[in-house]
Design an enzyme around this catalytic site. Structure first.
Site, PDB file in Angstrom:
ATOM      1  N   HIS A 337     -55.491 -38.755 -64.172  1.00 10.22           N
ATOM      2  CA  HIS A 337     -55.335 -38.046 -62.899  1.00 10.22           C
ATOM      3  C   HIS A 337     -55.155 -36.542 -63.121  1.00 10.22           C
ATOM      4  CE1 HIS A 337     -53.992 -37.697 -58.644  1.00 10.22           C
ATOM      5  NE2 HIS A 337     -53.294 -36.696 -59.140  1.00 10.22           N
ATOM      6  N   ASP A 417     -43.237 -30.249 -48.835  1.00 13.05           N
ATOM      7  CA  ASP A 417     -42.602 -31.149 -49.804  1.00 13.05           C
ATOM      8  C   ASP A 417     -42.138 -32.448 -49.172  1.00 13.05           C
ATOM      9  OD1 ASP A 417     -42.742 -29.700 -52.083  1.00 13.05           O
ATOM     10  OD2 ASP A 417     -40.709 -28.885 -51.974  1.00 13.05           O
TER      11      ASP A 417
END
Ligand code: BES
Ligand code: ZN
Length: 655
Positions: A337, A417
């Site tokens: 990834h 976030d």
């Protein structure tokens, strides 16, 4: 459970703060492009609601950092020299993003080469965005230098005492700039729509080795341990601010290939190099599919377990959690990834967090291709199924419809976030590309994606730019395969289109059958069958369990498989919430140990979220946090505190 990277309830998502509205166009005008509003759409698409910068007027082209790391004070003293490209010849000020920085002096270079003091104002801090720094630049200086000091609580840095490290001898520090934390250690235009080259000169105590997301100079190859307290770095390719990164500690290097290796504390480096031994093969595979690796070296930095993420794709130097080292390479899709981001993300970058799927979805697709090439289709399919099951679960509750399109309207993400749409950007994003691959055929789709990476190399783009490119190079080039409506449904509609290709896994079918047999009559699968199970099968075994099990059932599983106390964080992430939901308090001591040792949000938040649903659990969560907090990263502390606050308010998140 990638979605847990980003988390919070619908209530918090909708509570868009006043600070964020400043740049926000009326939500109704954005989203799906249509002719009536396309001008507004184009404008709003380019606005980054999480930055005070005005990149349409002036852009930072280069950043030169002078930094001194002070472990005792937990601060960086430094200066940032920004080289500017003035696009608006009438502009008279430079707006930068900062958070908790103490600004010393700001000077600007005049056209005669002399430096003069510049006036500035630092606005009161917005909770999410930090403080806008406005510098008066009537001369439109070519270079501006800001002298500053970071706060010991900088949101983008974690300072660990020697006692919190593996070796217990040397303190450790590292940055995590994504999404909007670079501004807590460097004053800059903290938006992915601006790209700059950078250099850094870093002074550190002699026992600390410093690494950055850049080329180390001299010596050039980052592969030697030259600990002298004085380091120089250069990143010659333009990168967005969220890829700025630094780490320092008792780090040694172990090569994996001639362009790849691991930096880690001495006690961990051999194990890490062994677990990540396939890295070179991964690079070669990705190059074969999508063209040359453009960053020269691919090194990895193994961080302490408090790292709040699994991995962070800092260019030339991926930052990694140690929780993926489980001995059998079963979690190395994390490396695939982060490596894949070298194409999708670092080379072609989203221009705002709203376009996150361009980074994470495309990367998850590429990751899965790498896994398929290296470890076979069965493993790739299992990983896909885990992702999609989670997406389905989240679509049922955790992710409200307006956050389900790949491309969302502005104004829905107060704090990037804490918005829970990870499953959308990762799993739905990857699924979209798998759909296109299936319709256009692998060969043509691979060529398209490779062309896309080349076309937009070292640029930051919006979903609209992707759409236009795909229209010309896919939909119109191979007519009759996918309609624009089908394509747009993925981007702008909630849920997943009914035409999405389905994946099944024979190995998971076997796991399902084993689970059913046990639930029906208490017979556990044969040892020689489970001996071959990998992390993915254990995860699926646990995830398919009913909402709650009896204490006897949980104890029976523990007696055979020792889930409680597992060193495997992926298993712990699923087992402990089930234990908490079922009132299996025997696991509490190990739960506490796990939550105190690990700071990776994805692994620990599901358990915290389950704990805060009952008064006893809430109490335990608070006790654990009190003990863990000194060792937690500020990002993790923020998420855990938010979960506890929701538990107290009586409306814990749904997952
Ligand atoms: N870029 C992300 C981490 C990130 C995302 C940090 C958003 C801050 C905001 C990184 O590439 C990532 O996706 N990490 C995952 C790993 C993965 C295999 C899905 C993680 O940390 O779990
Ligand atoms: Zn990622």
């Amino acid at each position: 459970m990638r979605h847990s990277i980003l988390m919070l309830s619908l209530a918090a998502v909708l509570a868009v703060t006043a600070g964020c509205q400043r740049n926000t166009a009326p939500a109704a005008d954005a989203g799906k492009p249509d002719t009536a509003t396309s001008a507004t759409t184009a404008a709003t698409q380019m606005i980054d609601e999480h930055s005070y910068a005005e990149p349409d007027k002036v852009k930072v082209k280069d950043l030169a950092l002078e930094l001194k790391l002070d472990f005792d004070k937990r601060q960086i003293d430094g200066s940032a020299t920004l080289t500017l490209d003035w696009l608006d010849q009438k502009a008279t000020k430079l707006n930068l993003d900062t958070r908790d920085l103490t600004i010393g002096k700001i000077v600007g270079e005049r056209s005669d080469g002399k430096w003069e003091d510049l006036k500035y104002t630092l606005a009161p801090a917005d909770k999410v965005l930090g403080s806008k720094l406005t510098i008066e630049t009537p001369q439109r200086n070519q270079r501006v230098r800001i002298t500053y000091t970071t706060s010991p609580d900088a949101s983008g840095l974690q300072w660990l005492t020697a006692a919190m490290t593996e070796g217990k001898k040397t303190p450790f520090m590292f940055s995590q700039s994504q999404q909007i934390h670079a501004r807590s250690w460097v004053p800059l235009q903290d938006t992915p729509s601006v790209r700059f080259t950078y250099t850094a000169h870093v002074l550190a105590p002699k026992d600390a080795m410093v690494v950055m997301s850049a080329k180390m100079e001299p010596g050039a190859d980052n592969s030697g341990d030259k600990r002298d307290g004085d380091y120089s770095f250069a990143m010659p390719n333009p990168i967005p601010s969220y890829l700025l990164a630094i780490g320092a500690g008792d780090l040694v290097f172990k090569p994996i290939s001639n362009r790849s290796g691991v930096w880690a504390e001495p006690a961990a480096v051999d194990k890490a190099a062994k677990e990540f031994a396939d890295t070179e093969k991964m690079i070669a595979t990705t190059e074969k599919l999508y063209g040359p690796y453009r960053w020269e070296r691919y090194d990895m930095l193994l961080l302490p377990p408090s790292f709040p993420y699994g991995g962070m794709e800092n260019p030339r130097m991926t930052f990694l959690t140690p929780t993926v080292i489980v001995g059998d390479k079963s979690l190395v899709s994390l490396i695939a990834h982060e490596l894949a981001h070298s194409w999708s993300g670092n080379l072609v970058t989203f221009s705002s967090a709203r376009d996150a799927w361009l980074n994470e979805g495309v990367t998850s697709y590429v990751e899965n291709r790498i896994i398929e090439e290296l470890y076979g289709k069965e493993r790739a399919d299992m990983e896909n199924v885990i992702e999609r099951n989670e997406l389905a679960a989240d679509f049922k509750g955790a992710i409200p419809p307006q956050l389900q399109p790949l491309s969302i309207k502005p104004g829905l993400m107060a704090d990037p976030d804490e918005v829970d749409r990870g499953a959308v950007v990762y799993a739905k994003g990857a699924w979209f590309l798998q759909f296109l691959e299936q319709r256009f055929g692998r060969a043509d789709f691979d060529a398209f994606l490779r062309g896309y990476f080349d076309h937009f190399a070292f640029q930051s783009i919006s979903t609209d730019q992707f759409r236009d490119y795909a229209k010309a190079n896919l939909l119109e080039k191979y007519p009759g395969k996918v309609t624009q409506e089908e394509f747009d449904a993925w981007l702008y509609e909630p849920g997943v289109p009914a035409t999405a290709p389905q994946t099944t896994s024979a190995r998971f079918d076997a796991v399902d059958a084993a689970r059913k047999t046990w639930l029906d009559n208490g017979t556990l699968p044969a040892k020689d069958a489970t001996a071959k199970w990998t992390t993915q099968e254990w995860v699926h075994f646990i995830e398919g369990m009913p909402e709650k099990l009896s204490t006897e059932q949980l104890a029976a599983l523990d007696a055979t498989y020792h889930f409680t106390g597992t060193p495997n964080g992926e298993i712990a992430q699923r087992w402990y919430p089930l234990a908490v939901r079922s009132g299996y308090t025997q696991a509490n001591a190990e739960i506490a140990k796990f939550l105190e040792r690990v700071g990776r949000r994805k692994l620990i938040m599901p358990t915290y979220k389950e704990l805060v649903k009952t008064p006893e659990g809430l109490k335990l969560a608070e006790e654990i946090l009190a003990r863990a907090k000194p060792g937690y990263h500020p990002i993790t502390t923020g998420s855990v505190e938010a979960a506890i606050a929701e538990g107290k308010a009586g409306k814990p998140a749904t997952n």
